[in-house]
Write a protein that holds these residues in place. Structure first.
Motif, mmCIF file in Angstrom:
data_model
loop_
_atom_site.group_PDB
_atom_site.id
_atom_site.type_symbol
_atom_site.label_atom_id
_atom_site.label_comp_id
_atom_site.label_asym_id
_atom_site.label_seq_id
_atom_site.Cartn_x
_atom_site.Cartn_y
_atom_site.Cartn_z
ATOM 1 N N GLU A 1 0.439 4.203 -2.313
ATOM 2 C CA GLU A 1 -0.515 4.855 -3.298
ATOM 3 C C GLU A 1 -1.081 6.125 -2.699
ATOM 4 N N THR A 2 0.145 6.454 -1.109
ATOM 5 C CA THR A 2 0.163 7.788 -0.608
ATOM 6 C C THR A 2 1.225 8.317 -0.344
ATOM 7 N N TYR A 3 1.818 9.452 -0.597
ATOM 8 C CA TYR A 3 2.641 10.158 -0.888
ATOM 9 C C TYR A 3 3.234 9.416 1.354
ATOM 10 N N LYS B 1 1.373 -1.301 0.066
ATOM 11 C CA LYS B 1 0.314 0.157 0.088
ATOM 12 C C LYS B 1 0.718 1.346 -0.368
ATOM 13 N N THR C 1 4.013 15.098 9.214
ATOM 14 C CA THR C 1 3.546 15.747 7.320
ATOM 15 C C THR C 1 2.426 16.716 7.847
ATOM 16 N N PHE D 1 5.082 7.580 -1.719
ATOM 17 C CA PHE D 1 4.618 6.710 -2.920
ATOM 18 C C PHE D 1 5.838 6.010 -2.661
ATOM 19 N N ASP E 1 -0.180 15.536 5.687
ATOM 20 C CA ASP E 1 -1.867 14.200 5.583
ATOM 21 C C ASP E 1 -1.763 13.140 6.828
ATOM 22 N N LEU E 2 -0.808 12.693 7.428
ATOM 23 C CA LEU E 2 -1.113 11.786 8.787
ATOM 24 C C LEU E 2 -0.440 12.036 9.690
#
Lengths: 293, 293
Positions: free
Chosen positions: A265-267, A262, B158, A269, B160-161
């Motif tokens: 799929e997200t930064y 996985k 981050t 990447f 995003d997370l």
């Protein structure tokens, strides 16, 4: 097959390589690899195996048993219990045109597990030769595909001193092409940070992405008490390493851990793929630019 | 003293710390450390020891013997065979005003070797507790000196997370001061690249040198066949790591390997010093700037 036989096959293989990996990509190495795997496989075909309780969703594992010893876990869907010498030779010599990534991955997985399970069952405390066997097999296939043998040390360009340091395999593909940094590990665990750190040293010495970093790993299995099996993964650390240490171009697994699959799929990447995909990406490895995927 | 006694002292020490290193700098930890070292030392005083052939110029080593087992090599000049509880307590509680760096280093070296040699002789295959004991002792002294307990995980900022990752000890010294990144290793070998890699992650996340990186290590000895002893060092790699991965602010050793001692004389000038020097450099650690030494 006694332990001596595995030793003999392994020694013939490494002897063929003595003298600084003189010709890792050469045809004799294909033949020694095929002979070693066939020897190991025919021994394993005489044994019983026992299923393990799998905590990995969608994957089933068993282990071989012999004289009270047990092997590492084997992924049922990836392991061919009766490989032919012809099929092994075709893939190990990189004659993979028209084959699917899946089919390539399965043959390579089978070849490695055949040797590793034999050493688990026939030898005591041999942590080293499975790693070396894996490195020779993957190193052979990658160098054959790239058409160049690797080096194992690199000159550090300092203003004051002449220093060489040991590295993983590095490849000089010639003018107009990238170079390649190829660490090869049976499993990575927390030692994986070394891979990003060495990539960072290469980036610092020779320019960012002058070397494309390609990690090849087998699996991240943890067998508990000969009963069950789980995957040990550190995806958050991998993300931090890819963000802050260096950028690995590809990570190829033979048995990809689900949490790593996985990561693309997200930064940031991280491109984690089955090893069979390597053969359709050689052009990108050779020619993509600094920011290229 | 039977193995059980060492186990009991060790368990009392780690029990005092249970619950996430609740008070690593606290006085009870000083007392448990002193009691453990005194217990180990009194056992060692009942044993014979045997000199080793030293391939390290200017350093002499012996090993303890007991029931057919032998200990790791001990540096004769640094080891006090009869330490007093008062002297241990004074140094371990960081009451070192007026003491020389040498005198401090010797007491700390003695404390660590007393525990390590006991586990070598009394236990089988215990690789782990010597490292943990070393980490607690150094962690205690550094956190007492800095007046702050450490953390063992850090948030990755981050967009995003929300990610936290485990780290070595990190210290928040408060407004207007640097933070500290403190890896602690009995020996480093090729695993040392992790230290620079983790420093790089901290630099990337929080700005270069926001955390001052301080590695504390014991020694780099290799004992061969219970006869001789040599140092295993990789100074060229260390130089490459300091140039291209990150910049460690200090490396402190209890028994400094000679090849590393010279690293501060040529670019990139890695500051490798005896651990006793730490106490006169606290001000620099707390306040020096990005390029500061």
């Amino acid at each position: 097959m006694p332990a001596k036989m595995v030793d003999k096959l392994y020694k013939t293989l490494t002897a063929a390589l003595s003298g600084n990996l003189r010709d890792l990509k050469g045809d004799p190495i294909t033949d020694h690899l095929v002979a070693t795997v066939m020897g190991c496989s025919s021994f394993l075909q005489t044994l019983t195996n026992r299923p393990l309780t799998s905590f990995v969703v969608g994957k089933k594992y068993f282990m071989f048993e012999h004289n009270g010893k047990t092997s590492r876990p084997v992924n049922i869907a990836l392991f061919n219990t009766k490989p032919t010498a012809a099929a092994l030779k075709k893939v190990i010599s990189c004659d993979v045109e028209g084959m699917t990534s899946d089919a390539i991955t399965k043959i390579v997985y089978t070849a490695i597990q055949s040797y590793c399970c034999c050493t688990d069952l026939l030898k005591s405390g041999d942590q080293k030769t499975p790693g070396t066997f894996f490195e020779i097999l993957i190193g052979h296939m990658v160098s054959k595909s790239l058409g160049v043998n690797p080096e194992r040390q690199i000159r550090v360009p300092t203003l004051d001193l002449d220093i060489t340091i040991p590295t993983d395999f590095v490849f000089d593909l010639g003018p107009g092409k990238n170079r390649v940094h190829l660490p090869i590990k049976i499993s990575t665990r927390e030692r994986v940070v070394q891979v990003w750190a060495h990539q960072r040293v290469l980036d610092g010495m020779h320019g960012v992405a002058r070397f494309k970093g390609i990690l090849v790993a087998m699996a991240e299995m943890n067998k508990q008490k000969d009963i069950s099996v789980a995957e040990v993964c550190l995806p958050n650390q991998w993300m931090a390493y890819q963000m802050y240490i260096a950028q690995m171009f590809r990570v190829y697994y033979l048995d990809i851990p689900t949490p790593y699959l996985k990561l693309k799929e997200t930064y940031p990447f991280i491109q984690v793929k089955p090893f069979g995909d390597f053969f359709s990406e050689i052009d990108k490895i050779e020619k993509s630019g600094v920011g290229g995927a």
